[in-house]
Design a protein around this motif. Structure first.
Motif, PDB file in Angstrom:
ATOM      1  N   ARG A  44       0.675  -0.927  -0.032  1.00 22.96           N
ATOM      2  CA  ARG A  44       0.571  -0.271  -0.350  1.00 22.96           C
ATOM      3  C   ARG A  44       0.834   0.929   0.250  1.00 22.96           C
ATOM      4  NH1 ARG A  44      -3.189  -3.437   2.249  1.00 22.96           N
ATOM      5  NH2 ARG A  44      -5.646  -3.256   1.685  1.00 22.96           N
ATOM      6  N   ARG A  45       2.044   1.544   0.793  1.00 27.29           N
ATOM      7  CA  ARG A  45       2.964   2.103   0.205  1.00 27.29           C
ATOM      8  C   ARG A  45       4.059   2.677  -0.214  1.00 27.29           C
ATOM      9  NH1 ARG A  45       5.860   1.936   5.729  1.00 27.29           N
ATOM     10  NH2 ARG A  45       6.162   0.018   5.677  1.00 27.29           N
ATOM     11  N   GLY A  46       3.791   1.464  -1.421  1.00 26.41           N
ATOM     12  CA  GLY A  46       4.693   1.426  -2.994  1.00 26.41           C
ATOM     13  C   GLY A  46       6.318   0.978  -2.673  1.00 26.41           C
ATOM     14  N   MET A  47       6.147   0.366  -1.639  1.00 24.61           N
ATOM     15  CA  MET A  47       7.980  -0.404  -1.047  1.00 24.61           C
ATOM     16  C   MET A  47       8.335  -2.048  -0.710  1.00 24.61           C
ATOM     17  SD  MET A  47       8.208   1.825   2.394  1.00 24.61           S
ATOM     18  CE  MET A  47       9.828   1.679   2.382  1.00 24.61           C
ATOM     19  N   SER A  48       7.151  -2.152  -2.046  1.00 23.43           N
ATOM     20  CA  SER A  48       7.413  -3.316  -2.070  1.00 23.43           C
ATOM     21  C   SER A  48       7.714  -3.968  -3.106  1.00 23.43           C
ATOM     22  CB  SER A  48       5.718  -4.422  -2.395  1.00 23.43           C
ATOM     23  OG  SER A  48       5.370  -3.813  -3.798  1.00 23.43           O
ATOM     24  N   ALA A  49       8.906  -4.974  -3.504  1.00 24.00           N
ATOM     25  CA  ALA A  49       9.783  -5.966  -4.203  1.00 24.00           C
ATOM     26  C   ALA A  49       9.243  -6.702  -5.139  1.00 24.00           C
ATOM     27  CB  ALA A  49      10.919  -5.267  -3.368  1.00 24.00           C
ATOM     28  N   ALA A  50       9.908  -7.242  -6.111  1.00 23.66           N
ATOM     29  CA  ALA A  50       9.389  -8.539  -6.600  1.00 23.66           C
ATOM     30  C   ALA A  50       9.884  -9.419  -5.467  1.00 23.66           C
ATOM     31  CB  ALA A  50      10.162  -8.468  -7.842  1.00 23.66           C
ATOM     32  N   SER A  51      11.285  -9.446  -4.620  1.00 23.48           N
ATOM     33  CA  SER A  51      11.593 -10.256  -3.757  1.00 23.48           C
ATOM     34  C   SER A  51      10.854 -10.825  -3.146  1.00 23.48           C
ATOM     35  CB  SER A  51      13.045  -9.678  -3.831  1.00 23.48           C
ATOM     36  OG  SER A  51      13.289  -8.889  -2.686  1.00 23.48           O
TER      37      SER A  51
END
Length: 121
Positions: A44-51
């Motif tokens: 939701r905060r846009g801090m996700s990563a594909a890993s």
């Protein structure tokens, strides 16, 4: 005599509650729920990563493997875990074939947890 029955009933309820909480800790369900909360918040905060994909899959599989639909429904109502996972997949893996099925699942959220109706405001 009635007081003894109430004490016995109270002890049975306490034993069931304690056993359930110990099972949740040992089976990793509590950790999986906390992990999904963290992952959904990152998305939701846009801090996700594909890993993060293996962690998503591990936590979701753990809840599914131990067959805890009430915890999953509660988590889905609380943070919209399926919807967050769909957004994660769309952002990092747009070609994933699970997206359409998960979108449909996210559109039909359950409104009960363990048979109790939960009002969403």
């Amino acid at each position: 005599m009635d007081n003894k029955l109430w004490v016995i009933l109270l002890l049975i309820v306490a034993a069931v509650w304690l056993g359930r909480s110990i099972y949740r800790k040992r089976s990793g369900i509590a950790g999986a729920m906390n992990g999904l909360r963290k992952l959904a918040d990152q998305e939701r905060r846009g801090m996700s990563a594909a890993s993060d994909l293996p962690e998503w899959e591990r936590c979701l599989a753990l809840l599914d493997r131990h067959r805890h639909p009430s915890e999953f429904n509660q988590l889905n109502m609380e943070i919209g875990v399926v919807e967050a996972f769909v957004f994660f997949l769309m952002r990092h893996f747009p070609e994933d074939e699970r997206i359409s099925r998960l979108r449909e699942e996210a559109a039909y959220r359950k409104d009960t947890v363990m048979g109790f109706k939960v009002n969403r405001m």
